[in-house]
Design a protein around this motif. Structure first.
Motif, PDB file in Angstrom:
ATOM      1  N   GLU A 153      -8.491 -39.424  27.491  1.00 40.91           N
ATOM      2  CA  GLU A 153      -8.993 -40.759  27.831  1.00 40.91           C
ATOM      3  C   GLU A 153      -9.835 -40.732  29.116  1.00 40.91           C
ATOM      4  O   GLU A 153     -10.777 -41.523  29.267  1.00 40.91           O
ATOM      5  CB  GLU A 153      -7.844 -41.761  27.965  1.00 40.91           C
ATOM      6  N   GLN A 154      -9.518 -39.820  30.041  1.00 44.34           N
ATOM      7  CA  GLN A 154     -10.350 -39.672  31.228  1.00 44.34           C
ATOM      8  C   GLN A 154     -11.712 -39.096  30.855  1.00 44.34           C
ATOM      9  O   GLN A 154     -12.752 -39.536  31.369  1.00 44.34           O
ATOM     10  CB  GLN A 154      -9.661 -38.766  32.249  1.00 44.34           C
ATOM     11  N   ARG A 155     -11.717 -38.121  29.979  1.00 42.15           N
ATOM     12  CA  ARG A 155     -12.995 -37.551  29.529  1.00 42.15           C
ATOM     13  C   ARG A 155     -13.837 -38.606  28.823  1.00 42.15           C
ATOM     14  O   ARG A 155     -15.045 -38.698  29.045  1.00 42.15           O
ATOM     15  CB  ARG A 155     -12.750 -36.362  28.603  1.00 42.15           C
ATOM     16  N   ALA A 156     -13.200 -39.385  27.962  1.00 41.79           N
ATOM     17  CA  ALA A 156     -13.945 -40.423  27.255  1.00 41.79           C
ATOM     18  C   ALA A 156     -14.542 -41.420  28.242  1.00 41.79           C
ATOM     19  O   ALA A 156     -15.690 -41.859  28.093  1.00 41.79           O
ATOM     20  CB  ALA A 156     -13.037 -41.125  26.248  1.00 41.79           C
ATOM     21  N   GLY A 157     -13.766 -41.770  29.272  1.00 40.00           N
ATOM     22  CA  GLY A 157     -14.235 -42.747  30.246  1.00 40.00           C
ATOM     23  C   GLY A 157     -15.354 -42.239  31.127  1.00 40.00           C
ATOM     24  O   GLY A 157     -16.321 -42.960  31.406  1.00 40.00           O
TER      25      GLY A 157
END
Length: 281
Positions: free
Chosen positions: A163-167
Motif C-alpha cells: 500500500e505504501q508503494r501504491a501510494g
C-alpha cells in the motif's frame, strides 16, 4: 526475450546485471534502478524497457546497484550516492571493455535515486565514453511529509508495504493496467534507510551543483502524479536549466503517470522517447 546474466567486478565489489543481446552498433544503454527496486524494474513483463530497446536494435544493460539484487552490499559510511557512483562507474568501465565493441558510446539512464547517482557518475568525468544522460523520477523540491515519513523509519533495511508503494510510486487508478502493479512487485526490494535519508536531507541542496558539471546531452522526464517530488512546469524547467554545461537538454512532464513511469499506460510512449534520445546522441 533471452537475457545474459552479468557479474562485473568494481574494485572488489561484485555488480550483477541483466543484458539484452548485444547489437555491436549504436549506443550501449546502461540502466540504474531507484530505491526499493532491482534491475528487474526495467524488465517487468508488459512494460519492459529492455524488451523495447532490443526490438529497436539497441543494446541495453540493467545493473543491480550495490545492496540490491545479485550485487554486493556497501556498509556503514559507504552507503552513499557518491560511493554508489564510484563503484558503478568502475563496473561500467568493465562492461565497456567486455561488451562495448562496435558501440558508439554509453548512454546512462537512471530512475529516481538511480537518476541522482547517474547524474553524479556523469559529473565525475568517467573514463568510458559517455554520450548522453537520461534521468527520470528525480527532482530537488520536496513535498510536505515525505522527509518525515523516511525519518520515522527504524534503522536498517526498509521494507515498503504494497500500500505504501501504491501510494508513493503509482498514479491514480486508471493510469495503469489492472495487472501492472502486481506484475511490478517481482522487481521490488528492501531499500537501505541511508538512501532514503540522503535523498531528502542532502540531495535537494546538492542536485543543481551536480547538474552543472554534466557535459553531455540530457533527457529529463518526470511524472504528472509524482508523490516524492513537487513537479510542475516551474520545477521541471528549473531542474532542467541547472544542466548549464550540457550541449542541450530535453525535458517534459509525462501526463497521466506516477513515479514509476515505466509501469503506467503512458510508459510505452515515455520509453520510446528515452530510446529515441539514446539513438540521437
Amino acid at each position: 526475450m533471452a537475457r545474459e546474466e552479468l557479474a562485473l567486478s568494481a574494485g572488489g565489489v561484485k555488480i550483477a546485471g541483466r543484458a539484452t543481446a548485444m547489437q555491436n552498433k549504436g549506443p550501449l544503454l546502461v540502466c540504474l534502478h531507484g530505491g526499493g527496486y532491482t534491475s528487474r524494474y526495467f524488465d517487468v513483463p508488459g512494460s519492459s524497457l529492455l524488451d523495447r530497446a532490443e526490438a529497436l536494435g539497441i543494446s541495453a544493460v540493467a545493473l543491480d546497484r550495490p545492496n540490491y539484487g545479485g550485487s554486493d552490499g556497501l556498509r556503514g559510511a559507504d552507503v552513499t550516492f557518491k560511493k554508489n557512483a564510484e563503484v558503478l562507474s568502475s563496473a561500467v568501465g568493465e562492461l565497456w571493455e567486455s561488451h562495448g565493441k562496435g558501440h558508439s558510446g554509453v548512454v546512462l539512464l537512471g530512475h529516481s535515486i538511480g537518476g541522482a547517482i547517474a547524474m553524479i557518475m556523469s559529473s565525475l568525468a568517467p573514463t568510458w565514453p559517455l554520450t548522453g544522460l537520461i534521468i527520470s523520477g528525480i527532482g530537488d523540491v520536496l513535498p510536505p511529509g515525505v522527509s518525515e515519513v523516511w525519518h520515522s523509519m527504524p534503522p536498517g533495511p526498509v521494507t515498503l508495504a504494497p500500500e505504501q508503494r501504491a501510494g508513493f510510486m503509482f498514479g491514480p487508478e486508471g493510469t495503469y493496467e489492472p495487472d501492472a502493479f502486481a506484475a511490478h512487485l517481482d522487481s521490488t526490494s528492501d531499500v537501505p534507510l541511508e538512501e532514503l535519508l540522503e535523498v531528502v536531507d542532502l540531495w535537494p541542496g546538492e542536485a543543481k551543483a551536480v547538474a552543472a558539471k554534466v557535459k553531455v546531452p540530457v533527457y529529463y522526464g518526470v511524472a504528472e502524479y509524482e508523490k516524492l517530488w513537487i513537479i510542475d512546469q516551474k520545477s521541471e524547467q528549473e531542474f532542467a536549466a541547472a544542466f548549464t554545461d550540457a550541449p542541450y537538454v530535453e525535458s517534459h512532464v509525462v501526463r497521466t503517470a506516477g513515479h514509476c513511469l515505466d509501469h503506467h499506460r503512458a510508459g510505452a510512449g515515455f520509453q520510446l522517447r528515452e530510446l529515441a534520445f539514446a539513438l540521437e546522441v
